[in-house]
Design a protein around this motif. Structure first.
Motif, PDB file in Angstrom:
ATOM      1  N   MET A  57      28.525  26.105  19.911  1.00 19.20           N
ATOM      2  CA  MET A  57      28.022  25.794  21.232  1.00 19.20           C
ATOM      3  C   MET A  57      26.636  25.170  21.112  1.00 19.20           C
ATOM      4  O   MET A  57      25.779  25.627  20.372  1.00 19.20           O
ATOM      5  CB  MET A  57      27.948  27.070  22.071  1.00 19.20           C
ATOM      6  N   ASP A  58      26.419  24.111  21.854  1.00 20.23           N
ATOM      7  CA  ASP A  58      25.137  23.420  21.862  1.00 20.23           C
ATOM      8  C   ASP A  58      24.135  24.236  22.675  1.00 20.23           C
ATOM      9  O   ASP A  58      24.384  24.541  23.838  1.00 20.23           O
ATOM     10  CB  ASP A  58      25.335  22.038  22.473  1.00 20.23           C
ATOM     11  N   THR A  59      23.014  24.590  22.058  1.00 24.21           N
ATOM     12  CA  THR A  59      22.025  25.410  22.759  1.00 24.21           C
ATOM     13  C   THR A  59      20.769  24.631  23.124  1.00 24.21           C
ATOM     14  O   THR A  59      19.884  25.183  23.753  1.00 24.21           O
ATOM     15  CB  THR A  59      21.605  26.627  21.907  1.00 24.21           C
ATOM     16  N   ASP A  60      20.698  23.373  22.732  1.00 24.10           N
ATOM     17  CA  ASP A  60      19.525  22.554  23.025  1.00 24.10           C
ATOM     18  C   ASP A  60      19.823  21.606  24.180  1.00 24.10           C
ATOM     19  O   ASP A  60      20.903  21.036  24.262  1.00 24.10           O
ATOM     20  CB  ASP A  60      19.121  21.720  21.810  1.00 24.10           C
ATOM     21  N   ARG A  61      18.841  21.443  25.058  1.00 22.99           N
ATOM     22  CA  ARG A  61      18.968  20.489  26.162  1.00 22.99           C
ATOM     23  C   ARG A  61      17.661  19.704  26.249  1.00 22.99           C
ATOM     24  O   ARG A  61      16.583  20.270  26.086  1.00 22.99           O
ATOM     25  CB  ARG A  61      19.201  21.198  27.493  1.00 22.99           C
ATOM     26  N   THR A  62      17.776  18.423  26.556  1.00 20.55           N
ATOM     27  CA  THR A  62      16.612  17.583  26.768  1.00 20.55           C
ATOM     28  C   THR A  62      16.769  16.894  28.112  1.00 20.55           C
ATOM     29  O   THR A  62      17.822  16.329  28.406  1.00 20.55           O
ATOM     30  CB  THR A  62      16.464  16.524  25.659  1.00 20.55           C
ATOM     31  N   VAL A  63      15.731  16.947  28.926  1.00 22.31           N
ATOM     32  CA  VAL A  63      15.706  16.264  30.212  1.00 22.31           C
ATOM     33  C   VAL A  63      14.618  15.206  30.108  1.00 22.31           C
ATOM     34  O   VAL A  63      13.463  15.515  29.801  1.00 22.31           O
ATOM     35  CB  VAL A  63      15.415  17.241  31.371  1.00 22.31           C
ATOM     36  N   ASP A  64      15.002  13.951  30.341  1.00 18.50           N
ATOM     37  CA  ASP A  64      14.080  12.823  30.211  1.00 18.50           C
ATOM     38  C   ASP A  64      13.648  12.363  31.595  1.00 18.50           C
ATOM     39  O   ASP A  64      14.460  11.907  32.390  1.00 18.50           O
ATOM     40  CB  ASP A  64      14.774  11.680  29.467  1.00 18.50           C
ATOM     41  N   PHE A  65      12.350  12.487  31.872  1.00 11.32           N
ATOM     42  CA  PHE A  65      11.798  12.049  33.147  1.00 11.32           C
ATOM     43  C   PHE A  65      11.118  10.690  33.034  1.00 11.32           C
ATOM     44  O   PHE A  65      10.483  10.235  33.965  1.00 11.32           O
ATOM     45  CB  PHE A  65      10.787  13.072  33.680  1.00 11.32           C
ATOM     46  N   GLY A  66      11.213  10.047  31.868  1.00 11.42           N
ATOM     47  CA  GLY A  66      10.563   8.759  31.645  1.00 11.42           C
ATOM     48  C   GLY A  66       9.164   8.931  31.085  1.00 11.42           C
ATOM     49  O   GLY A  66       8.871   8.463  29.996  1.00 11.42           O
ATOM     50  N   HIS A  67       8.308   9.617  31.801  1.00 10.54           N
ATOM     51  CA  HIS A  67       6.937   9.826  31.338  1.00 10.54           C
ATOM     52  C   HIS A  67       6.815  11.056  30.440  1.00 10.54           C
ATOM     53  O   HIS A  67       5.794  11.247  29.789  1.00 10.54           O
ATOM     54  CB  HIS A  67       5.980   9.942  32.530  1.00 10.54           C
ATOM     55  N   VAL A  68       7.847  11.879  30.408  1.00 12.97           N
ATOM     56  CA  VAL A  68       7.862  13.052  29.539  1.00 12.97           C
ATOM     57  C   VAL A  68       9.318  13.466  29.315  1.00 12.97           C
ATOM     58  O   VAL A  68      10.148  13.358  30.216  1.00 12.97           O
ATOM     59  CB  VAL A  68       7.035  14.226  30.134  1.00 12.97           C
ATOM     60  N   GLN A  69       9.609  13.887  28.099  1.00 14.37           N
ATOM     61  CA  GLN A  69      10.901  14.491  27.794  1.00 14.37           C
ATOM     62  C   GLN A  69      10.657  15.978  27.601  1.00 14.37           C
ATOM     63  O   GLN A  69       9.759  16.366  26.864  1.00 14.37           O
ATOM     64  CB  GLN A  69      11.496  13.923  26.505  1.00 14.37           C
ATOM     65  N   VAL A  70      11.464  16.789  28.276  1.00 15.14           N
ATOM     66  CA  VAL A  70      11.339  18.240  28.148  1.00 15.14           C
ATOM     67  C   VAL A  70      12.538  18.727  27.345  1.00 15.14           C
ATOM     68  O   VAL A  70      13.679  18.526  27.742  1.00 15.14           O
ATOM     69  CB  VAL A  70      11.286  18.930  29.526  1.00 15.14           C
ATOM     70  N   HIS A  71      12.245  19.347  26.222  1.00 22.65           N
ATOM     71  CA  HIS A  71      13.280  19.848  25.321  1.00 22.65           C
ATOM     72  C   HIS A  71      13.297  21.376  25.430  1.00 22.65           C
ATOM     73  O   HIS A  71      12.270  22.036  25.249  1.00 22.65           O
ATOM     74  CB  HIS A  71      12.993  19.425  23.880  1.00 22.65           C
ATOM     75  N   ILE A  72      14.482  21.940  25.739  1.00 24.87           N
ATOM     76  CA  ILE A  72      14.635  23.391  25.882  1.00 24.87           C
ATOM     77  C   ILE A  72      15.631  23.873  24.840  1.00 24.87           C
ATOM     78  O   ILE A  72      16.740  23.360  24.760  1.00 24.87           O
ATOM     79  CB  ILE A  72      15.151  23.771  27.286  1.00 24.87           C
TER      80      ILE A  72
END
Length: 190
Positions: free
Chosen positions: A1-16
């Motif tokens: 199961m993939d436990t990493d997520r990245t949300v890209d807002f353009g000015h910042v990428q948030v990696h969880i």
């Protein structure tokens, strides 16, 4: 199961990293250089303790669901608490057979918030939303647990939605969050 997520807002990428609970922010000027985000609370909407208590009725099952979430969070190494919690949510939602109505979901959230008001432990949106999922799962009612990120400043929030995607007992500001992880969505079921 993939436990990493990245949300890209353009000015910042948030990696969880949902296995360890680590949150990193990557800036576009140097996407290879990670900057550690402020200590993640896993929820930015904390209950206003000490003010007027929620008006919902006391529900012992809600208190039990909240106590279960707090026990899951504290049972073991802190670095794995988010992994334990998401595993518990997956287990609880797998047993649910009937979608909760919006009224049932909102009532569960309000009941948990009432119990949380009396809790001596830190109780914010992460704990409240997870306990609402467990409370509904006790009745075999399903909802979708959501965890998301909002930019400027980067903040995290957790909430539940009914199967039509409507947030339960949430302010309109919840729509500012981009969902990074869902558990219990109809698409998650076999």
């Amino acid at each position: 199961m993939d436990t990493d997520r990245t949300v890209d807002f353009g000015h910042v990428q948030v990696h969880i990293d949902y296995r360890t609970g680590r949150v990193r922010c990557l800036l576009p000027a140097a996407l290879t250089t990670a900057t550690t985000a402020p200590t993640a609370s896993w929820g930015s909407s904390e209950h206003p303790a000490g003010l007027t208590p929620p008006s919902s009725r006391w529900n012992p099952a809600a208190a039990l669901a909240l106590a279960t979430v707090l026990a899951i969070r504290e049972a073991g190494p802190r670095r794995a608490s988010m992994q334990r919690l998401t595993a518990g949510l997956r287990t609880a939602t797998a047993a649910c057979t009937t979608p909760a109505t919006h009224h049932q979901a909102a009532a569960a959230v309000r009941s948990v918030r009432r119990a949380a008001w009396f809790s001596p432990a830190r109780t914010a949106c992460l704990e409240e939303s997870a306990a609402a999922v467990l409370l509904l799962a006790m009745r075999r009612r399903s909802v979708t647990w959501c965890h998301g990120v909002a930019p400027d400043p980067v903040r995290l929030h957790a909430w539940i939605t009914t199967h039509d995607g409507t947030p339960a007992a949430e302010p309109a500001s919840t729509l500012a969050y981009t969902t990074a992880l869902t558990i219990g969505a109809p698409s998650d079921r076999p």
